[in-house]
Motif scaffolding. Sequence first.
Motif, PDB file in Angstrom:
ATOM      1  N   TYR A 162      30.270  39.523  34.414  1.00 17.56           N
ATOM      2  CA  TYR A 162      31.688  39.804  34.678  1.00 17.56           C
ATOM      3  C   TYR A 162      31.956  41.311  34.705  1.00 17.56           C
ATOM      4  O   TYR A 162      31.346  42.090  33.972  1.00 17.56           O
ATOM      5  CB  TYR A 162      32.548  39.177  33.594  1.00 17.56           C
ATOM      6  CG  TYR A 162      34.036  39.378  33.797  1.00 17.56           C
ATOM      7  CD1 TYR A 162      34.757  38.575  34.677  1.00 17.56           C
ATOM      8  CD2 TYR A 162      34.720  40.392  33.121  1.00 17.56           C
ATOM      9  CE1 TYR A 162      36.114  38.752  34.875  1.00 17.56           C
ATOM     10  CE2 TYR A 162      36.084  40.577  33.310  1.00 17.56           C
ATOM     11  CZ  TYR A 162      36.774  39.764  34.186  1.00 17.56           C
ATOM     12  OH  TYR A 162      38.122  39.952  34.374  1.00 17.56           O
ATOM     13  N   LYS A 163      32.884  41.683  35.558  1.00 17.58           N
ATOM     14  CA  LYS A 163      33.419  43.048  35.511  1.00 17.58           C
ATOM     15  C   LYS A 163      34.885  43.013  35.923  1.00 17.58           C
ATOM     16  O   LYS A 163      35.312  42.159  36.703  1.00 17.58           O
ATOM     17  CB  LYS A 163      32.627  44.007  36.400  1.00 17.58           C
ATOM     18  CG  LYS A 163      32.727  43.747  37.889  1.00 17.58           C
ATOM     19  CD  LYS A 163      31.950  44.829  38.655  1.00 17.58           C
ATOM     20  CE  LYS A 163      32.034  44.594  40.171  1.00 17.58           C
ATOM     21  NZ  LYS A 163      31.318  45.656  40.925  1.00 17.58           N
ATOM     22  N   LEU A 164      35.645  43.943  35.336  1.00 20.96           N
ATOM     23  CA  LEU A 164      37.062  44.059  35.652  1.00 20.96           C
ATOM     24  C   LEU A 164      37.293  45.392  36.344  1.00 20.96           C
ATOM     25  O   LEU A 164      37.066  46.452  35.756  1.00 20.96           O
ATOM     26  CB  LEU A 164      37.910  43.976  34.389  1.00 20.96           C
ATOM     27  CG  LEU A 164      39.428  44.039  34.610  1.00 20.96           C
ATOM     28  CD1 LEU A 164      39.901  42.790  35.359  1.00 20.96           C
ATOM     29  CD2 LEU A 164      40.171  44.184  33.295  1.00 20.96           C
ATOM     30  N   ASN A 165      37.726  45.318  37.594  1.00 26.06           N
ATOM     31  CA  ASN A 165      38.000  46.515  38.375  1.00 26.06           C
ATOM     32  C   ASN A 165      39.498  46.799  38.412  1.00 26.06           C
ATOM     33  O   ASN A 165      40.316  45.899  38.244  1.00 26.06           O
ATOM     34  CB  ASN A 165      37.474  46.367  39.805  1.00 26.06           C
ATOM     35  CG  ASN A 165      35.970  46.544  39.872  1.00 26.06           C
ATOM     36  OD1 ASN A 165      35.297  46.615  38.849  1.00 26.06           O
ATOM     37  ND2 ASN A 165      35.430  46.611  41.082  1.00 26.06           N
ATOM     38  N   ALA A 166      39.825  48.051  38.659  1.00 25.50           N
ATOM     39  CA  ALA A 166      41.238  48.453  38.723  1.00 25.50           C
ATOM     40  C   ALA A 166      41.438  49.482  39.816  1.00 25.50           C
ATOM     41  O   ALA A 166      40.577  50.320  40.081  1.00 25.50           O
ATOM     42  CB  ALA A 166      41.698  49.023  37.385  1.00 25.50           C
ATOM     43  N   THR A 167      42.608  49.394  40.455  1.00 23.48           N
ATOM     44  CA  THR A 167      43.044  50.401  41.422  1.00 23.48           C
ATOM     45  C   THR A 167      44.395  50.917  40.959  1.00 23.48           C
ATOM     46  O   THR A 167      45.320  50.144  40.740  1.00 23.48           O
ATOM     47  CB  THR A 167      43.174  49.803  42.834  1.00 23.48           C
ATOM     48  OG1 THR A 167      41.926  49.228  43.227  1.00 23.48           O
ATOM     49  CG2 THR A 167      43.557  50.882  43.837  1.00 23.48           C
ATOM     50  N   PHE A 168      44.504  52.225  40.797  1.00 24.64           N
ATOM     51  CA  PHE A 168      45.726  52.852  40.319  1.00 24.64           C
ATOM     52  C   PHE A 168      46.386  53.632  41.448  1.00 24.64           C
ATOM     53  O   PHE A 168      45.846  54.631  41.924  1.00 24.64           O
ATOM     54  CB  PHE A 168      45.437  53.796  39.150  1.00 24.64           C
ATOM     55  CG  PHE A 168      44.934  53.090  37.919  1.00 24.64           C
ATOM     56  CD1 PHE A 168      45.814  52.698  36.927  1.00 24.64           C
ATOM     57  CD2 PHE A 168      43.589  52.824  37.758  1.00 24.64           C
ATOM     58  CE1 PHE A 168      45.362  52.048  35.797  1.00 24.64           C
ATOM     59  CE2 PHE A 168      43.122  52.168  36.634  1.00 24.64           C
ATOM     60  CZ  PHE A 168      44.008  51.782  35.641  1.00 24.64           C
TER      61      PHE A 168
END
Length: 269
Positions: A194-200
């Motif tokens: 699992y990985k959690l990606n983010a775009t800000f």
Amino acid sequence: MNSYSALTLLFGLLFIQACHSPTTKKNDTPIDTIATKDSSSLTSKDSTALSISAAADSSKGQIFLVRSYRIWEKEDPTAVLNKDWFDLYEREGKYYLEKVDYEIKDSYDECAQVPSKSVESKRNSLLFLNIKGLKPGAVENMKINHSEIWPKESVEYTFRKQHIILKGFGDIKSTEVQTDEKGHEKLFHEVAHYKLNATFGGAKEITLFQKDQYDHIFMSTQFVGDIDRDGQLDFIFSNPSHYEEETTLLFLSNGGKPLIFEASEQFDC
């Protein structure tokens, strides 16, 4: 085999090994990757990013779980606490930062058969923090949209005109229906890689953390708000690997220079 042939073969093997040995290249690129002690990390899609340890750098700060701790070989995890720490706590649906107000009680862990110490806050505390630059007072927070972010799911937040997207990635190994304490049924997945990606705000996508395997547990979002008051969202996640473990991860926006802090304690029997 004569001595000449043996010597020739030896040099050949050494040459092949040298060709395949890995090399380390140091990059003088800006630091945009901050890793904790385990697989939790903040990385960009650019693999040339430089990695440093945030958890090991005491100048950046530390977080602390408000719970009971086992005392192994007289090592006391609660010894780091003092009245200079901050308490992130909830009261009537709102969050505040104030200096800690707690007591430590001696106990005994029957399961592990070792002494223990219990940190008991006088508030409804989410987390203790010892991070430079924090200020007391009310903390802006947002309602959490979908606490668990499963693979192929995404959650969006808008804060002060900044649009943030969190995306889950990974492998779902199995699925079952579970019933919570209120009698509500919901799907639970066993997840790996699992990985959690983010775009800000439309910037490049980064990975907040990754986990190789969850054992009868999964990540969940515990807090969304502006802890450091820089006008950008901070996140607190529960992220244990095992159901007999408590692990909390703080993503602090830090004025555009993100930091990640992690605290963990096992209570297996």
